[in-house]
Scaffold this motif. Structure first.
Motif, PDB file in Angstrom:
ATOM      1  N   PHE A 138       0.822  -1.202   0.000  1.00 39.05           N
ATOM      2  CA  PHE A 138       0.000   0.000   0.000  1.00 39.05           C
ATOM      3  C   PHE A 138       0.862   1.261   0.000  1.00 39.05           C
ATOM      4  O   PHE A 138       0.539   2.253  -0.670  1.00 39.05           O
ATOM      5  CB  PHE A 138      -0.931  -0.015   1.212  1.00 39.05           C
ATOM      6  CG  PHE A 138      -2.064   0.969   1.143  1.00 39.05           C
ATOM      7  CD1 PHE A 138      -3.194   0.695   0.382  1.00 39.05           C
ATOM      8  CD2 PHE A 138      -2.018   2.154   1.848  1.00 39.05           C
ATOM      9  CE1 PHE A 138      -4.249   1.597   0.313  1.00 39.05           C
ATOM     10  CE2 PHE A 138      -3.069   3.064   1.791  1.00 39.05           C
ATOM     11  CZ  PHE A 138      -4.183   2.789   1.018  1.00 39.05           C
ATOM     12  N   ASN A 181      -8.970  -2.189  -7.700  1.00 37.40           N
ATOM     13  CA  ASN A 181      -8.977  -2.255  -6.236  1.00 37.40           C
ATOM     14  C   ASN A 181      -8.858  -0.867  -5.603  1.00 37.40           C
ATOM     15  O   ASN A 181      -9.463  -0.607  -4.555  1.00 37.40           O
ATOM     16  CB  ASN A 181      -7.858  -3.166  -5.751  1.00 37.40           C
ATOM     17  CG  ASN A 181      -8.235  -4.637  -5.854  1.00 37.40           C
ATOM     18  OD1 ASN A 181      -9.413  -4.986  -5.828  1.00 37.40           O
ATOM     19  ND2 ASN A 181      -7.239  -5.501  -5.981  1.00 37.40           N
ATOM     20  N   CYS A 182      -8.097   0.017  -6.227  1.00 32.64           N
ATOM     21  CA  CYS A 182      -7.971   1.369  -5.661  1.00 32.64           C
ATOM     22  C   CYS A 182      -9.264   2.165  -5.829  1.00 32.64           C
ATOM     23  O   CYS A 182      -9.615   2.975  -4.955  1.00 32.64           O
ATOM     24  CB  CYS A 182      -6.794   2.097  -6.293  1.00 32.64           C
ATOM     25  SG  CYS A 182      -5.179   1.485  -5.738  1.00 32.64           S
ATOM     26  N   TYR A 185     -11.389   0.981  -3.084  1.00 33.12           N
ATOM     27  CA  TYR A 185     -10.956   1.636  -1.842  1.00 33.12           C
ATOM     28  C   TYR A 185     -11.652   2.982  -1.675  1.00 33.12           C
ATOM     29  O   TYR A 185     -12.144   3.311  -0.580  1.00 33.12           O
ATOM     30  CB  TYR A 185      -9.439   1.813  -1.900  1.00 33.12           C
ATOM     31  CG  TYR A 185      -8.847   2.672  -0.813  1.00 33.12           C
ATOM     32  CD1 TYR A 185      -8.453   2.119   0.406  1.00 33.12           C
ATOM     33  CD2 TYR A 185      -8.661   4.041  -1.010  1.00 33.12           C
ATOM     34  CE1 TYR A 185      -7.898   2.908   1.397  1.00 33.12           C
ATOM     35  CE2 TYR A 185      -8.104   4.831  -0.016  1.00 33.12           C
ATOM     36  CZ  TYR A 185      -7.732   4.267   1.183  1.00 33.12           C
ATOM     37  OH  TYR A 185      -7.190   5.050   2.174  1.00 33.12           O
ATOM     38  N   HIS A 190     -12.886   1.970   1.961  1.00 32.90           N
ATOM     39  CA  HIS A 190     -12.063   0.999   2.674  1.00 32.90           C
ATOM     40  C   HIS A 190     -10.896   1.699   3.363  1.00 32.90           C
ATOM     41  O   HIS A 190     -10.595   2.869   3.091  1.00 32.90           O
ATOM     42  CB  HIS A 190     -11.518  -0.045   1.685  1.00 32.90           C
ATOM     43  CG  HIS A 190     -12.531  -1.051   1.247  1.00 32.90           C
ATOM     44  ND1 HIS A 190     -12.994  -2.048   2.074  1.00 32.90           N
ATOM     45  CD2 HIS A 190     -13.169  -1.213   0.058  1.00 32.90           C
ATOM     46  CE1 HIS A 190     -13.885  -2.791   1.415  1.00 32.90           C
ATOM     47  NE2 HIS A 190     -14.014  -2.299   0.195  1.00 32.90           N
ATOM     48  N   ASP A 191     -10.224   0.959   4.235  1.00 37.30           N
ATOM     49  CA  ASP A 191      -8.935   1.392   4.751  1.00 37.30           C
ATOM     50  C   ASP A 191      -7.874   0.423   4.236  1.00 37.30           C
ATOM     51  O   ASP A 191      -8.176  -0.506   3.472  1.00 37.30           O
ATOM     52  CB  ASP A 191      -8.939   1.479   6.278  1.00 37.30           C
ATOM     53  CG  ASP A 191      -9.281   0.153   6.959  1.00 37.30           C
ATOM     54  OD1 ASP A 191      -9.198  -0.913   6.303  1.00 37.30           O
ATOM     55  OD2 ASP A 191      -9.619   0.176   8.158  1.00 37.30           O
ATOM     56  N   GLU A 192      -6.622   0.645   4.615  1.00 35.45           N
ATOM     57  CA  GLU A 192      -5.531  -0.192   4.103  1.00 35.45           C
ATOM     58  C   GLU A 192      -5.786  -1.670   4.374  1.00 35.45           C
ATOM     59  O   GLU A 192      -5.661  -2.519   3.477  1.00 35.45           O
ATOM     60  CB  GLU A 192      -4.202   0.223   4.739  1.00 35.45           C
ATOM     61  CG  GLU A 192      -3.023  -0.644   4.307  1.00 35.45           C
ATOM     62  CD  GLU A 192      -1.752  -0.381   5.109  1.00 35.45           C
ATOM     63  OE1 GLU A 192      -0.725  -1.018   4.806  1.00 35.45           O
ATOM     64  OE2 GLU A 192      -1.798   0.446   6.046  1.00 35.45           O
ATOM     65  N   ILE A 195      -8.860  -3.213   2.199  1.00 33.60           N
ATOM     66  CA  ILE A 195      -8.665  -3.358   0.758  1.00 33.60           C
ATOM     67  C   ILE A 195      -7.579  -4.379   0.462  1.00 33.60           C
ATOM     68  O   ILE A 195      -7.672  -5.136  -0.527  1.00 33.60           O
ATOM     69  CB  ILE A 195      -8.355  -1.999   0.083  1.00 33.60           C
ATOM     70  CG1 ILE A 195      -8.539  -2.129  -1.437  1.00 33.60           C
ATOM     71  CG2 ILE A 195      -6.974  -1.514   0.416  1.00 33.60           C
ATOM     72  CD1 ILE A 195      -9.918  -2.542  -1.890  1.00 33.60           C
TER      73      ILE A 195
END
Length: 254
Positions: A138, A181-182, A185, A190-192, A195
């Motif tokens: 990340f 995926n980003c 997020y 989402h958070d780290e 995701i």
């Protein structure tokens, strides 16, 4: 209050690419480098990727005209452009509002690690391999490349454009695994940890569809609600094999 978001949003990964095939071959033969002669931006769809893109296009074309995408945004990379153009050729043209190749949807930049296998990264840049394991994907930024956070920053700008110019429309985005995926997020907040848990669970399938619809009753002023994630039924229905190889360079999940 005026609706902020598109009415429908589809986020799709491109079909299998020649780079995916070359990476699998390099990894199977335990090579250090992936044998791809073209720039990443010029890497085309594989023969299977063309079939996958056609199956996806047939699925969109089978929707009623009033439910088909009327905005197409896609990465300028050849494999994403080819996937988007397959759908563009099959849907009702009269409905189209915009067709745009947007550089903010490009593949994540791998910098000096581009075209290296995990074995190659470990042998050529052992300190970077160790740093990546410590920092996590990340936040890890290879020299000359991007972290997921860097990608997210440019995608925030992209979503600003989407809500400004395409509110109420039906938007199809065709891009790459990390981009899918980003965007999840950002859209799903989402958070780290959450995701990366999604990322660890499975790679995004080639031509897999993640879909959202606008729900006016959700949130404070309405928001996009997830309907499908990594949906591959269009490929299965057409008999096109489902593939889900990670993008280059292949790296261990973290």
């Amino acid at each position: 209050m005026e609706q902020k978001w598109p009415q429908q949003l589809w986020v799709v990964r491109h079909g299998q690419s020649a780079g995916n095939v070359a990476r699998d071959d390099a990894e199977a033969r335990q090579q250090l480098r992936i044998a791809v002669a073209t720039r990443d931006v010029d890497t085309p769809l594989s023969d299977l990727g063309v079939r996958q893109a056609a199956a996806l296009a047939d699925w969109f074309a089978a929707l009623p005209p009033e439910r088909q995408p009327n905005v197409l945004l896609f990465s300028p990379y050849l494999r994403a452009r080819g996937t988007a153009q397959a759908t563009l050729a099959r849907i009702v043209q009269d409905n189209l509002v915009a067709v745009v190749a947007d550089e903010r949807l490009r593949e994540k930049e791998f910098g000096i690690l581009d075209r290296l296998t995990p074995r190659g990264i470990a042998q050529k840049y052992p300190e970077l391999s160790e740093q990546r394991q410590h920092v996590g994907k990340f936040y890890f930024r290879p020299p000359g490349g991007e972290s997921w956070c860097d990608v997210i920053l440019r995608l925030r700008s992209l979503l600003d454009t989407v809500v400004r110019e395409y509110r109420g429309e039906r938007v199809l985005i065709v891009a790459h695994q990390v981009i899918v995926n980003c965007l999840r997020y950002l859209i799903e907040r989402h958070d780290e940890d959450s995701i990366l848990a999604i990322d660890r669970a499975a790679d995004v399938p080639n031509c897999g569809v993640t879909a959202y619809r606008f729900d006016p009753a959700a949130g404070h002023n309405g928001k996009l609600v997830l309907e499908l994630s990594n949906f591959v039924a269009p490929l299965e229905q057409a008999g096109a094999p489902v593939t889900a190889q990670p993008d280059m360079p292949l790296a261990p999940k973290a």
